[in-house]
Write an enzyme that holds these catalytic residues in place. Sequence first.
Site, PDB file in Angstrom:
ATOM      1  N   GLU A  77     -13.729 -44.065  -3.507  1.00 27.63           N
ATOM      2  CA  GLU A  77     -14.347 -43.045  -3.289  1.00 27.63           C
ATOM      3  C   GLU A  77     -15.991 -43.324  -3.470  1.00 27.63           C
ATOM      4  O   GLU A  77     -16.736 -42.030  -3.667  1.00 27.63           O
ATOM      5  CB  GLU A  77     -13.978 -41.883  -4.353  1.00 27.63           C
ATOM      6  CG  GLU A  77     -12.575 -41.594  -3.708  1.00 27.63           C
ATOM      7  CD  GLU A  77     -12.263 -40.079  -4.661  1.00 27.63           C
ATOM      8  OE1 GLU A  77     -12.029 -38.971  -3.690  1.00 27.63           O
ATOM      9  OE2 GLU A  77     -12.096 -39.811  -5.858  1.00 27.63           O
ATOM     10  N   HIS A  96     -18.757 -37.828 -10.206  1.00 28.55           N
ATOM     11  CA  HIS A  96     -17.462 -37.318  -9.680  1.00 28.55           C
ATOM     12  C   HIS A  96     -16.235 -37.305 -10.688  1.00 28.55           C
ATOM     13  O   HIS A  96     -16.258 -38.414 -11.275  1.00 28.55           O
ATOM     14  CB  HIS A  96     -17.071 -38.367  -8.295  1.00 28.55           C
ATOM     15  CG  HIS A  96     -15.833 -37.800  -7.908  1.00 28.55           C
ATOM     16  ND1 HIS A  96     -15.309 -36.592  -7.460  1.00 28.55           N
ATOM     17  CD2 HIS A  96     -14.469 -38.674  -8.007  1.00 28.55           C
ATOM     18  CE1 HIS A  96     -14.021 -36.465  -7.134  1.00 28.55           C
ATOM     19  NE2 HIS A  96     -13.507 -37.963  -7.540  1.00 28.55           N
ATOM     20  N   HIS A  98     -12.434 -35.282 -12.223  1.00 27.77           N
ATOM     21  CA  HIS A  98     -11.105 -34.566 -11.843  1.00 27.77           C
ATOM     22  C   HIS A  98     -11.107 -33.649 -13.107  1.00 27.77           C
ATOM     23  O   HIS A  98      -9.974 -33.541 -13.940  1.00 27.77           O
ATOM     24  CB  HIS A  98     -10.001 -35.569 -11.797  1.00 27.77           C
ATOM     25  CG  HIS A  98     -10.155 -36.552 -10.948  1.00 27.77           C
ATOM     26  ND1 HIS A  98      -9.378 -37.885 -11.013  1.00 27.77           N
ATOM     27  CD2 HIS A  98     -10.721 -36.498  -9.682  1.00 27.77           C
ATOM     28  CE1 HIS A  98      -9.876 -38.525  -9.876  1.00 27.77           C
ATOM     29  NE2 HIS A  98     -10.734 -38.091  -9.366  1.00 27.77           N
ATOM     30  N   HIS A 166      -8.248 -31.769  -6.401  1.00 28.71           N
ATOM     31  CA  HIS A 166      -8.986 -32.875  -6.536  1.00 28.71           C
ATOM     32  C   HIS A 166      -9.825 -32.882  -8.070  1.00 28.71           C
ATOM     33  O   HIS A 166      -9.389 -33.655  -8.846  1.00 28.71           O
ATOM     34  CB  HIS A 166      -9.408 -33.388  -5.454  1.00 28.71           C
ATOM     35  CG  HIS A 166     -10.055 -34.847  -5.463  1.00 28.71           C
ATOM     36  ND1 HIS A 166     -10.645 -35.604  -4.429  1.00 28.71           N
ATOM     37  CD2 HIS A 166     -10.328 -35.699  -6.411  1.00 28.71           C
ATOM     38  CE1 HIS A 166     -10.744 -36.769  -4.810  1.00 28.71           C
ATOM     39  NE2 HIS A 166     -11.006 -36.750  -5.893  1.00 28.71           N
TER      40      HIS A 166
HETATM   41 MN    MN Z   1     -11.763 -38.472  -6.972  1.00 21.03          MN
END
Ligand code: MN
Length: 246
Positions: A77, A96, A98, A166
Amino acid sequence: MSKLDFVLEEIVTANRILANEGIVDSFGHVSARHSEKPDHYLLSRARAPERIERDDIVEYKLDGTAIDERGRAPYLERFIHGAIYEARPDVHAVVHNHSPSVIPFGVTGTKLKPLLHMCASCGHEVPIWDSRDQFGDTTLLVSNMDMGRDLARHLGRNPTTLMRGHGATVVGRSVRHAVFIAVYLEVGAKLQMQAMTMTTATGNIKFLSAGEVDRIVARVNDYTLNRAWENWARRAGREMQMQPAA
Ligand code: MN
């Protein structure tokens, strides 16, 4: 200490902090724009954030091509990071994650809004990016530049966007700034869910007003960020570094 040394150490500390504060688990990542090459960024090889060492950090071009990869496998990612640096010259760090408490807000239509002064940095609007709108059924992972650019467009000028089913992506003017927003995004989401159990309608929650958000955001300066950073870094077993002279 050079600016590059400083930012490499900041990325290691940021990963340890985010893991220690429960914002990332074995997944999630944090990058910084390269201090001397604005069209490159720095991001760990694919590894759990809590385990990251300075030698894990790889330099990438904005399209996600590694410079001197030396067998260090990249995060799939990584395109999230390059696409945002491409679209937002003001952004110098990207997280980034979760982040668990934000997930319900990505899937229910209940808007995440700041109700605590510390959470004002998530901004007036927390958009939700749904990968299915443009890309149909996928693994939900941002696995190429097309997906990264769509996410970046959706983020717009905001400090964060949720990602349906996500997680979230958070941006900042520095590594410390992005980490601060990411930590308080999780805190704010948890508090909003608690507030929602105490009242029958979201409309009964007194969120911060737009004017309050603006005033608080304007007040979040280096003093605020460094005070949080020193504490979180120590808690994660890292020392706060002095910023090199500009
Ligand atoms: Mn992710």
